[in-house]
Design a protein around this motif. Structure first.
Motif, PDB file in Angstrom:
ATOM      1  N   GLN A   1      -0.783  -7.886   1.071  1.00  0.00           N
ATOM      2  CA  GLN A   1      -0.792  -7.951  -0.400  1.00  0.00           C
ATOM      3  C   GLN A   1      -0.006  -9.162  -0.873  1.00  0.00           C
ATOM      4  O   GLN A   1      -0.436  -9.877  -1.763  1.00  0.00           O
ATOM      5  N   ARG A   2       1.141  -9.405  -0.240  1.00  0.00           N
ATOM      6  CA  ARG A   2       1.987 -10.533  -0.641  1.00  0.00           C
ATOM      7  C   ARG A   2       1.303 -11.871  -0.345  1.00  0.00           C
ATOM      8  O   ARG A   2       1.693 -12.904  -0.862  1.00  0.00           O
TER       9      ARG A   2
ATOM     10  N   GLY B   1      -5.265  -6.517  -3.551  1.00  0.00           N
ATOM     11  CA  GLY B   1      -4.880  -6.548  -4.953  1.00  0.00           C
ATOM     12  C   GLY B   1      -3.595  -5.783  -5.206  1.00  0.00           C
ATOM     13  O   GLY B   1      -2.819  -6.111  -6.091  1.00  0.00           O
ATOM     14  N   LEU B   2      -3.384  -4.755  -4.396  1.00  0.00           N
ATOM     15  CA  LEU B   2      -2.283  -3.828  -4.639  1.00  0.00           C
ATOM     16  C   LEU B   2      -2.073  -3.035  -3.356  1.00  0.00           C
ATOM     17  O   LEU B   2      -2.983  -2.907  -2.538  1.00  0.00           O
TER      18      LEU B   2
ATOM     19  N   THR C   1       4.676   0.544  -6.129  1.00  0.00           N
ATOM     20  CA  THR C   1       3.574  -0.210  -5.540  1.00  0.00           C
ATOM     21  C   THR C   1       4.069  -1.640  -5.449  1.00  0.00           C
ATOM     22  O   THR C   1       5.173  -1.955  -5.904  1.00  0.00           O
ATOM     23  N   THR C   2       3.238  -2.512  -4.921  1.00  0.00           N
ATOM     24  CA  THR C   2       3.633  -3.918  -4.816  1.00  0.00           C
ATOM     25  C   THR C   2       3.810  -4.572  -6.183  1.00  0.00           C
ATOM     26  O   THR C   2       4.328  -5.667  -6.263  1.00  0.00           O
ATOM     27  N   SER C   3       3.398  -3.915  -7.261  1.00  0.00           N
ATOM     28  CA  SER C   3       3.596  -4.482  -8.601  1.00  0.00           C
ATOM     29  C   SER C   3       4.936  -4.090  -9.200  1.00  0.00           C
ATOM     30  O   SER C   3       5.225  -4.433 -10.329  1.00  0.00           O
ATOM     31  N   ASP C   4       5.728  -3.349  -8.457  1.00  0.00           N
ATOM     32  CA  ASP C   4       6.938  -2.757  -9.015  1.00  0.00           C
ATOM     33  C   ASP C   4       8.172  -3.397  -8.368  1.00  0.00           C
ATOM     34  O   ASP C   4       8.107  -3.901  -7.256  1.00  0.00           O
ATOM     35  N   ASP C   5       9.281  -3.392  -9.094  1.00  0.00           N
ATOM     36  CA  ASP C   5      10.538  -3.928  -8.568  1.00  0.00           C
ATOM     37  C   ASP C   5      11.626  -2.871  -8.742  1.00  0.00           C
ATOM     38  O   ASP C   5      12.246  -2.771  -9.804  1.00  0.00           O
TER      39      ASP C   5
END
Lengths: 424, 360
Positions: free
Chosen positions: B56-57, B62-63, B260-264
């Motif tokens: 993903q990175r 996409g996610l 998810t990968t969209s979160d920090d």
């Protein structure tokens, strides 16, 4: 063979990211999934792992630079043979990469493209626009099929100025092509664009903007003003400078203002606090922030545990803090956890302002310039050193009464510095 | 009323230090081979997850929703099912998918946007991933009522998170399962965080206690203990198959990564919490147990490590080779049989797409 790594969309629909730190340099050997760079997006700071193995051939963005998604940021040479067939394949035109959410990420050319000025649109009169049956404004209701709209977008043609020839006044593919072929006039707008400069919003400017907006629109601000006769403070500054304890460090009026504010915070702990929806958190430490104008922009590092420092220690801490800030070397730890702030607007030759709170704090003191003013002492008009103090506070936490006490006491301590001894 | 001050008891059979402990109600007798095989699953599942995060990175997915930290809850419960049982996952059950024989490549395809869930749910008895929070609990209860009506020897096992327990669907599912005595096990992985919302803002009582209000048993299990998760889920499924109705299993665990990968997550939770949970790692305790009891040697661990790396490399290569679907393919699975309206729509869409520059 050289392999390019394009900046991916790491967060569902992001369009850009700032390069925070490279973990590799040109010439380094990298493995698959080795962390190569940290980037900061609108959502998070993220580490990117290398998709390739090999030697780093080139880095295409500097730390601090904002890069559009889809631009190559690093090239890795994997030491295999160049695949000829691949290099013969022409670059595909702009293509949307599929993502899970949204319309996909468009791969643009390197760096950010300049804003398109309206002059890019062929300045051709819309000769006799065909009136629509309902008589509505053509600018609102342009009729064109989606593929035609896409063509127009790709060619940079504004459909609103294209003369339609299709059924029911709709614009056809040929209309768009004809409009594009028409000579583009050097429009007035181009001149306007030349009269404007664009400064990219990033780094400290971006962070400052976010912090100011967040503070201004969450904490109800109140600002109070007080004019103070600081003649005695100036005398005290002069005498302190003569003491051996201050031989190595600068003594400025700011030092005494800092000490006065710290003392006031100890007298009124509720002013040294943070608002949360559940509780007002009273801080036992006074972490004194100093707003500093630096070449990078406004930064607000703070002196930790300022209430525990002796006056010479506070002077040293002040000096070190501002030197590091000006050199751009303030650490993240120094810039977070502040409890109250001083902004020294006086250095700019200003009397007062209505400062905006540093987010998470409840009070900020603006210290104005000190100048000779006529002042009434014992019924006589005399010339005294006078300054203006402005205290902004978060009205959720601090009522007018408490805010007034804090400002009054800071003023009193500067009027007669002996009060600092009495109250600390 | 005040909330209990002591943490409620949870079923644990293997401590974080890798010591075997007994529990009066739940016990399990595993052979050395079975424990090694559980260990292998835990390691391979984590490796699949790490590779997916990296992909993903690198812009290849996409996610991705990482399962890091929840391997034991998923492998333990996943291995508790019989072939006839049916699983209903959320979007994070990569470990359960692994146990049901779903090729991880299919999971990647979904997050790469090249399929809508690339496996046959009936072939694996593993339903498609559900992105909507909690709705799969209703599907699982409906499926369980079907099992009941067929008189089959099976149960359904539905996964959801702590956040989903605040959803209406989940509460409705509890009610239906209870009043119809449906053969379903509700497996809640309480990973403490519903994206950025901590559990204490979602529930005044421990989640497993909610079951009693609906009229069926609830049990809290150490979600980082693969033995306990296996034992408790196995017992709950057996109970359901035998006609004794639903059970709520609360697997007490922790989401070690981002939502998810969209979160920090560093924006809303403290590092201390993460450090504390690192000591409860689900894999380390099994490794310690195997080592201490001389059920596996270094050679075994090295072999699993090598297998995991190979799996990661292989998965990466196959993911990058996944072909983009033709846009018209979305019409193919609307109905199983030919359908006049869909054919007409496909025709229209094809014509529309051919109107673009560079269309094939």
């Amino acid at each position: 063979m050289k392999r390019d790594f394009k900046l991916p969309d790491v967060g569902e629909g992001l369009t850009e990211a700032e390069i925070v730190r490279w973990h590799v340099a040109v010439g380094d050997t990298v493995k698959v999934n080795q962390i190569i760079v940290e980037i900061e997006t609108a959502k998070a700071v993220v580490e990117l792992p290398s998709p390739f193995e090999g030697e780093v051939a080139a880095l295409f963005a500097a730390e601090g630079e904002t890069v559009d998604v889809g631009n190559v940021i690093i090239t890795v040479d994997d030491a295999t043979e160049e695949a000829l067939t691949e290099s013969l394949v022409p670059e595909e035109p702009q293509k949307r990469e599929p993502v899970l959410v949204g319309y996909g990420v468009k791969q643009g050319p390197s760096k950010r493209r300049a804003r398109k000025s309206p002059s890019a649109v062929p300045d051709r009169p819309a000769a006799e626009p065909v009136p629509l049956s309902n008589g509505s404004d053509r600018r609102v209701a342009v009729l064109a099929k989606p593929p035609v709209r896409k063509l127009a977008r790709d060619l940079g043609v504004d459909l609103a100025v294209v003369a339609p020839s299709g059924p029911n006044g709709s614009i056809t593919r040929d209309d768009v092509l004809a409009a594009q072929a028409a000579p583009a006039a050097p429009a007035v707008a181009a001149v306007a664009a030349a009269e404007q400069d664009f400064i990219p919003v990033r780094g400290v400017r971006k962070a400052t903007a976010a912090a100011m907006v967040s503070s201004a629109f969450t904490a109800p601000h109140v600002t109070e003003f007080l004019q103070v006769d600081v003649t005695e403070t100036m005398n005290a500054v002069r005498r302190l400078r003569e003491l051996p304890d201050f031989a190595d460090v600068k003594v400025s009026p700011l030092l005494l203002v800092a000490r006065a504010l710290v003392t006031a915070m100890k007298r009124y702990p509720q002013a040294n606090s943070t608002w949360t929806d559940e509780a007002i958190i009273l801080k036992k430490q006074v972490n004194l922030g100093i707003a500093a104008a630096t070449p990078r922009g406004l930064v607000v590092p703070n002196i930790k545990d300022a209430q525990a420092l002796t006056l010479p220690e506070l002077a040293t801490a002040l000096r070190d803090l501002t030197e590091r800030a000006r050199a751009g070397k303030s650490t993240p730890a120094e810039m977070s956890g502040g409890t109250v702030t001083i902004t020294n607007v006086g250095v700019f030759g200003i009397d007062a302002g209505t400062p905006i709170l540093n987010p998470g704090e409840s009070a900020i003191l603006a210290f104005g310039q000190i100048r000779d003013m006529p002042w009434v002492v014992d019924g006589q008009i005399v010339v005294r050193k006078v300054t203006t103090l402005a205290l902004s506070f978060d009205h959720r936490v601090i009522d007018g009464e408490l805010g007034s006490y804090v400002l009054r006491d800071v003023g009193a301590m500067l009027e007669d510095p002996l009060r600092m001894l009495a109250w600390s | 009323m005040t909330a209990p001050t002591t943490p409620p008891e949870l079923v644990q059979l293997l401590t974080p230090e890798g010591e075997r402990v007994e529990h009066p109600d739940y016990d399990i007798d595993l052979t050395a081979e079975e424990i090694r095989s559980l260990y292998r699953d835990l390691v391979l599942v984590r490796r699949v997850d790490l590779e997916a995060v990296a992909l993903q990175r690198q812009g290849e997915l996409g996610l991705w929703a990482s399962l890091l930290g929840q391997e034991a809850a998923q492998v333990g419960s996943g291995r508790a099912m019989t072939d006839a049982d049916m699983a209903f996952p959320t979007y994070r059950e990569h470990g359960v998918a692994w146990c049901r024989g779903v090729d991880p490549l299919h999971l990647l395809g979904l997050f790469r946007g090249v399929n809508h869930g690339g496996w046959d749910p009936i072939e694996h008895n593993f339903h498609l991933y559900t992105i909507v929070i909690g709705s799969q609990t209703l599907h699982a209860v409906g499926y369980a009522m079907g099992i009941q009506r067929d008189g089959a020897e099976a149960a359904s096992l539905v996964y959801f998170g702590d956040g989903a327990t605040s959803q209406g669907d989940v509460n409705e599912a509890f009610i239906w399962a209870s009043v119809f005595n449906a053969p379903v096990v509700f497996f809640c992985q309480n990973n403490q965080w519903a994206i950025s919302e901590p559990l204490e803002k979602q529930s005044k009582i421990p989640l497993y206690k909610r079951a009693s209000g609906f009229g069926f048993p609830g049990i809290r299990v150490d979600g980082n203990d693969v033995f306990a998760c296996l034992a408790v889920t196995r017992a709950a499924l057996r109970n359901a198959r035998e006609g004794n109705g639903p059970t709520l299993v609360e697997a007490f665990t922790y989401r070690m990564g981002a939502h998810t990968t969209s979160d920090d997550p560093t924006r809303y939770r403290v590092a201390d919490e993460l450090e504390a949970w690192k000591l409860k790692d689900p894999i380390e305790r099994v490794k310690a147990y195997l080592f201490r009891n001389q059920l596996a040697d270094q050679e075994f661990f090295d072999k699993i490590e090598a297998e995991a790396d190979q799996l990661g490399r292989d998965l990466r290569a196959r993911c990058l080779a996944l072909a983009d679907p033709q846009p018209g393919a979305m019409f193919d699975h609307v109905y199983a049989e030919p359908h006049a309206l869909v054919d007409e729509e496909r025709e229209q869409f094809t014509t529309y797409m051919s109107g673009f520059e560079g269309a094939q």
